[in-house]
Design an enzyme around this catalytic site. Structure first.
Site, PDB file in Angstrom:
ATOM      1  CG  ASP A  72      -0.088   0.648   2.423  1.00 44.70           C
ATOM      2  OD1 ASP A  72       0.753  -0.068   2.990  1.00 44.70           O
ATOM      3  OD2 ASP A  72      -0.273   1.838   2.753  1.00 44.70           O
ATOM      4  CB  CYS A  74      -5.203   6.999 -21.205  1.00 43.41           C
ATOM      5  SG  CYS A  74      -3.887   7.504 -20.062  1.00 43.41           S
TER       6      CYS A  74
END
Lengths: 372, 372
Positions: free
Chosen positions: A267, A310
């Protein structure tokens, strides 16, 4: 047992493990990166968006939620999953790292840590028992033991005393844990950058028999090579039938190097934090979107990326959003960066399956611009 | 002709009109509220989220886009729709209101307005021709003429001179417009709070024959009753076969009162701005989410609302997000407020269809807490 780790295979090119972690809120394919939702929200994202980018588990923060809105409130709301509208697994850290980071605002004793809130200066005390109580109220699938994270650098004597206290606290956490069938408590191996102390800590913590183990005290300012070296001698000490979690790590190179050394879970706030500040991780390396060269670039952030950002927006538009301080800009870069890391881990899992993780690393860094 | 207004019916209880506005990017059901995307983004929202709440058209801002990122850049990107990834209709205002609001930073002449950018102090000049050129570059479906918006209060002589200049500028805008088959240019009726001047302006502007008309110079600080009175004598002067747009209006009461007086289109930053500040519009009136009374309220913001926010989150969680300065909080309240107004307009359209808009107004305000 709240969770069960299933080892599918080990990569023939490295110590990398492909596995499945079964939890009360679903199965996680490992190795995995966990987006961080410090204050019961992954900054700027909805739960649906997190699922769209294939987040399998998120992390939240005991220290922050204890202070605000309070763990008892979240318990009344039906637990953290219900409170924040997230029905997949959640891991909560113990708050140890946060209270130790408070510096002069905290005082450590054998009993626990007294500290002043960074929000209003009010005085609080977190003991191992309290950290477990808070996490029992939150109802996370995976809880972390309350540990002492030694700084870097620290001398041998300091680190030895610190890891021994961490062992005593781990035992107290285990004794205080009230919900073992629904929440798994992980032990944390400390020992700084000393091999003998990592061995001592690993033995003591593993003797307590937790359902999973974390390597703590890394990514605290030490050189990357040193972190990799510590992992190299620490992970072989850890049981093969339990998940292994490296705390606070989230750059593409550290993720790949960590997996190669046998880590299953990671994490870090890095991808979301740099995203909010306008830096994107792409297959060609980092892109600082405010740079003037992107002003008239009508190309996507990353031509190889299939994320929402994107597929729909140009660098020119993203740059405009950041120049104009528009929230959509940081949403779109957060989304992209988390997608990028989650997709990287998906490719890493495939490379383990295909016994070619070292080849994958080489291919990845040739494009990304990392020196092997 | 770029657009065509189709009058479906007029409500038997009022002057309210039900219609359809055909544009190059799709059909808009009127009356409609238009969310505002000042800087080529409706703050905090994606285009998909705007569609999910049934936004049919959004508004963007000539002044802001001219300064940043520049209209020529947006033209290179393929126009505003493509730049911001929004394929439904867009209306752009002329920038007139924004440059007049700059106060000491601007100087008005017959030729146009010289002003200094609020961003960097650089000097600029916007004429009617320039405002049209910018909007031609942006490629909006509906463009607004560059007008002079008189302040409130203003004396009769000032307002008369101002409206006459607005007429001359409207003519110049029409002459400069280069893309009449794809972009509709609306004329703006001024005249302040004076009936004879509204009549004069309406006659002069309508004589120029625009495909749509706006009522400008309202919602600038005057009492609501005065705004309603001006609308009452102005809208009957406007052609029945063209759309009517009231600029800068977006509170639930003003929307309903505007529709009753024959208005078809509205825009305002109010719902998104107060949403970002933590105030929700609900069927029971306003909710200030940070108030302590919501701390342990596990109810939705509005029990009668079907929006994403109300279906998934409690007041308690929303309050936590705002107290913790989390972006998700302002996203969720923006989403709710825009949904609330768009849904209000949907109910208004149904009430016109059913010839019961005055009854609907009464029912709405009995719950909302508005004095009739």
């Amino acid at each position: 047992m709240a969770i069960k780790y299933e080892l599918i295979k080990t990569c023939k090119q490295s110590g990398a493990r492909l596995g499945r972690l079964h939890t009360p809120h679903g199965v996680i394919e490992t190795p995995i990166f966990m987006p961080v939702g410090t204050q019961a929200t992954v900054k700027s994202m909805t739960p649906e968006e997190l699922k769209d980018i294939n987040s399998q588990i998120i992390l939240s923060n005991t220290y922050h939620l204890y202070l605000r809105p309070g763990h008892k409130l979240i318990e009344k709301a039906g637990g953290l999953h219900k409170f924040m509208n997230w029905d997949k697994p959640i891991l909560t850290d113990s708050g140890g790292f946060q209270v130790f980071s408070l510096g002069p605002l905290r005082k450590i004793s054998e009993e626990g840590v007294e500290f002043r809130s960074h929000l209003d200066g009010s005085k609080h005390f977190i003991s191992p028992e309290k950290a477990v109580e808070i996490q029992n109220s939150l109802g996370s699938d995976i809880m972390m033991a309350f540990d002492e994270c030694a700084p870097y650098p620290a001398d041998h004597d300091y680190v030895k005393k610190s890891l021994e206290r961490t062992t005593r606290w781990a035992k107290r956490c285990k004794d205080a844990h009230e919900n073992t069938d629904k929440q798994a408590l992980f032990g944390i191996i400390q020992g700084g950058m000393y091999k003998d102390l990592r061995e001592q800590s690993a033995k003591e913590i593993i003797d307590l028999d937790f359902p999973g183990y974390s390597v703590g005290g890394l990514s605290v300012g030490e050189p990357k090579d040193l972190m990799y070296e510590v992992l190299e001698y620490t992970t072989p000490l850890m049981p093969k039938d339990k998940p292994r979690y490296l705390m606070g790590v989230g750059s593409p190179d550290d993720l790949i190097e960590g997996v190669i050394r046998g880590i299953d879970m990671f994490d870090c706030v890095l991808p979301s934090r740099i995203g909010r500040n306008g830096t994107a991780m792409t297959s060609q390396g980092k892109v600082v979107i405010k740079n003037a060269k992107h002003k008239e670039s009508f190309e996507p952030l990353d031509p190889e990326c299939d994320c929402y950002t994107c597929k729909n927006y140009s660098r020119s538009y993203l740059r405009h959003l950041f120049k104009a301080n528009e929230i959509l800009g940081l949403r779109l870069l957060t989304n992209h960066n988390l997608y990028f890391l989650l997709n990287l881990m998906k490719e890493v899992r495939q490379a383990i399956m295909d016994d070619r993780l070292l080849d994958y690393r080489k291919e990845f860094f040739l494009k990304y611009g990392y020196e092997l």
